[in-house]
Design a protein around this motif. Structure first.
Motif, mmCIF file in Angstrom:
data_model
loop_
_atom_site.group_PDB
_atom_site.id
_atom_site.type_symbol
_atom_site.label_atom_id
_atom_site.label_comp_id
_atom_site.label_asym_id
_atom_site.label_seq_id
_atom_site.Cartn_x
_atom_site.Cartn_y
_atom_site.Cartn_z
ATOM 1 N N LEU A 120 0.830 -1.208 0.000
ATOM 2 C CA LEU A 120 0.000 0.000 0.000
ATOM 3 C C LEU A 120 0.866 1.260 0.000
ATOM 4 N N SER A 121 1.963 1.216 0.750
ATOM 5 C CA SER A 121 2.860 2.367 0.793
ATOM 6 C C SER A 121 3.425 2.685 -0.590
ATOM 7 N N LEU A 122 3.806 1.643 -1.326
ATOM 8 C CA LEU A 122 4.318 1.843 -2.683
ATOM 9 C C LEU A 122 3.233 2.393 -3.610
ATOM 10 N N LEU A 123 2.020 1.858 -3.483
ATOM 11 C CA LEU A 123 0.920 2.336 -4.326
ATOM 12 C C LEU A 123 0.583 3.796 -4.042
ATOM 13 N N LEU A 124 0.834 4.237 -2.799
ATOM 14 C CA LEU A 124 0.579 5.631 -2.414
ATOM 15 C C LEU A 124 1.789 6.524 -2.654
ATOM 16 N N GLY A 125 2.790 5.970 -3.321
ATOM 17 C CA GLY A 125 3.964 6.758 -3.635
ATOM 18 C C GLY A 125 4.817 7.104 -2.435
ATOM 19 N N GLY A 126 4.703 6.316 -1.361
ATOM 20 C CA GLY A 126 5.497 6.570 -0.170
ATOM 21 C C GLY A 126 4.965 7.679 0.703
ATOM 22 N N ARG A 285 2.688 -2.039 -13.494
ATOM 23 C CA ARG A 285 3.164 -1.913 -12.110
ATOM 24 C C ARG A 285 1.988 -1.838 -11.153
ATOM 25 N N THR A 286 1.038 -0.965 -11.459
ATOM 26 C CA THR A 286 -0.111 -0.766 -10.565
ATOM 27 C C THR A 286 -0.947 -2.030 -10.451
ATOM 28 N N VAL A 287 -1.224 -2.669 -11.598
ATOM 29 C CA VAL A 287 -2.044 -3.875 -11.588
ATOM 30 C C VAL A 287 -1.372 -4.980 -10.778
ATOM 31 N N PHE A 288 -0.078 -5.169 -10.984
ATOM 32 C CA PHE A 288 0.642 -6.216 -10.258
ATOM 33 C C PHE A 288 0.632 -5.935 -8.752
ATOM 34 N N LEU A 289 0.905 -4.703 -8.358
ATOM 35 C CA LEU A 289 0.970 -4.365 -6.940
ATOM 36 C C LEU A 289 -0.392 -4.485 -6.269
ATOM 37 N N VAL A 293 -1.064 -6.990 -3.109
ATOM 38 C CA VAL A 293 -1.641 -6.537 -1.837
ATOM 39 C C VAL A 293 -2.918 -7.318 -1.524
ATOM 40 N N ALA A 294 -3.773 -7.488 -2.531
ATOM 41 C CA ALA A 294 -5.018 -8.230 -2.332
ATOM 42 C C ALA A 294 -4.742 -9.675 -1.934
ATOM 43 N N ALA A 295 -3.747 -10.287 -2.572
ATOM 44 C CA ALA A 295 -3.412 -11.683 -2.264
ATOM 45 C C ALA A 295 -2.924 -11.819 -0.828
#
Length: 424
Positions: A120-126, A285-289, A293-295
């Motif tokens: 989640l931190s990566l998806l939020l750009g830190g 990148r977004t789809v994979f992350l 996270v969901a998994a």
């Protein structure tokens, strides 16, 4: 037009209702094993050995099917696995085993909340660090996990199908060479190092908490007799097919994109997502992350249901997912799991350390104990009666016990060394 739409919705609702009356339990089991560890292991296999270990994914799915079939038959014809253990070894030893096994589940949940927080931190750009997000992930898992079983089953099914679609969508853009992919389903071992990944693929799919869960949750499906064996096995076939194909998609993705791009090792289970962003674009990148996270979040709930069954049954108590004591044990332990940042702060273990070491601990401790007792239970004529294992089934099921013992023995030195030295 509105009447047509309403009729379509009713048919869709009836179809879904009919499906979940017979199927869905296997998706809970698959969601349990398909977390951050599975994504990391499959990605590592693709990066290091290309398509060569695809056969191991198929073998792992068959092994998982076999283990869950044993557990389901025990629940249908006998009793839940921890009830059997208490009957055979007594309440005190059963309680001690329940606590040891539950500690393993808690370690698993620590790494899963940490993985969710990092993703989640990566998806939020830190913008927010992983530590507070890990705690929030634990609280969210508490809220979801105390829902009724039917709601959880439907959520897990939707999530697993969603993950399948997500990873197939990304993999579909890579156009891997078909002949090479097909060759990967022929068993081969490129070198000695590949054996470790083969064992990891097998070990993460035959997840020991599921052995306890399936023997309990068959009641939730109303599976109580010989006529329910066919739908149970069909359910397992569907669930493990979805889990297996999703794992194959991740391995192929890593082999087709990351390996040619020069990646030879992966730092974390999120590294493939970051790398895909460089090669295929930000959308990949977004789809994979999001999928990763969901998994990881998915896995928390069924894994942490397990201690509630273990502790209550070891004490001789009846329980199910709607029981107040069940929910209390679950809620307390999952809230504690949200404190995974403390593992980093006080023990110096990073997220990747937790992702690799804590499941390894479970493979060394939980899997051999559970596999031995499960094998004993399905061969016990007092419990299973005429439905105990045939000689052929016993020979086949013994492979799970052998794998568990060999995996534990070979993994122990490395895990102990890593824990003593403060990480990998």
């Amino acid at each position: 037009m509105s009447g047509t739409t309403s009729s379509y919705r009713e048919r869709l609702r009836d179809t879904a209702s009919g499906f979940f009356q017979q199927y869905g339990l296997a998706f809970v089991m698959v969601a349990s094993y398909f977390g951050s560890g599975s994504i990391f292991i499959a990605s590592s296999a693709g990066v290091r050995f290309g398509y060569a270990l695809l056969w191991a994914v198929v073998g792992a799915a068959l092994l998982g099917f076999m283990a869950q079939d044993m557990s389901a038959r025990l629940g249908i014809f006998g009793e839940p696995l921890m009830v059997f253990i208490r009957r055979k070894v007594g309440g005190r030893l059963a309680t001690a085993l329940a606590l040891v096994l539950s500690s393993g589940c808690l370690l698993w949940a620590f790494e899963l909340t940490a993985a969710v927080g990092k993703g989640l931190s990566l998806l939020l750009g830190g913008a927010i660090g992983w530590m507070p997000l890990a705690f929030l992930a634990g609280l969210a898992a508490v809220g979801v996990g105390v829902l009724n079983y039917e709601g959880i089953e439907q959520l897990m099914t939707a999530m697993m199908i969603g993950l399948l679609v997500v990873y197939l969508a990304v993999t579909g853009t890579t156009a891997p060479p078909l002949s090479t992919v097909v060759g990967g389903f022929v068993p081969s071992v490129p070198n000695v190092g590949a054996l470790t990944l083969v064992a990891s693929i097998l070990g993460t799919t035959a997840l020991w908490p599921n052995f306890f869960l399936e023997s309990n949750l068959v009641d939730e499906k109303g599976w109580t007799g010989i006529s329910d064996i066919t739908p149970m096995r069909r359910d397992l076939s569907i669930g493990y097919a979805v889990g297996g194909v999703t794992t194959i998609a991740i391995l192929v993705l890593a082999a087709a994109v990351l390996r040619p791009a020069g990646y030879t090792e992966l730092e974390t289970f999120l590294t493939p997502g970051l790398a895909l962003g460089e090669v295929l674009g930000e959308w990949a990148r977004t789809v994979f992350l999001v999928g990763a996270v969901a998994a990881a979040f998915n896995s928390i709930i069924p894994i942490m249901w397990t201690p509630s069954y273990l502790i209550q049954h070891a004490r001789g108590k009846e329980t199910d997912s709607s029981n107040r004591s069940f929910k209390l044990i679950y809620g307390v332990l999952v809230t504690i799991s949200g404190l995974s940042p403390l593992i980093t702060m006080f023990f110096g273990l990073g997220i990747i350390d937790m992702i690799l070491l804590f499941p390894a601990y479970n493979a060394i401790v939980g899997l051999p104990i559970t596999a031995v007792f499960l094998f004993w239970a399905v061969n016990d004529s007092d419990i299973m009666g005429e439905h105990r294992n045939s000689r052929l089934l016993s020979v086949v099921n013994a492979a799970l016990v052998l794998l568990a013992i060999v995996s534990a023995a070979t993994s122990l030195p490395g895990v102990v060394d890593a824990l003593v030295s403060g990480g990998l």
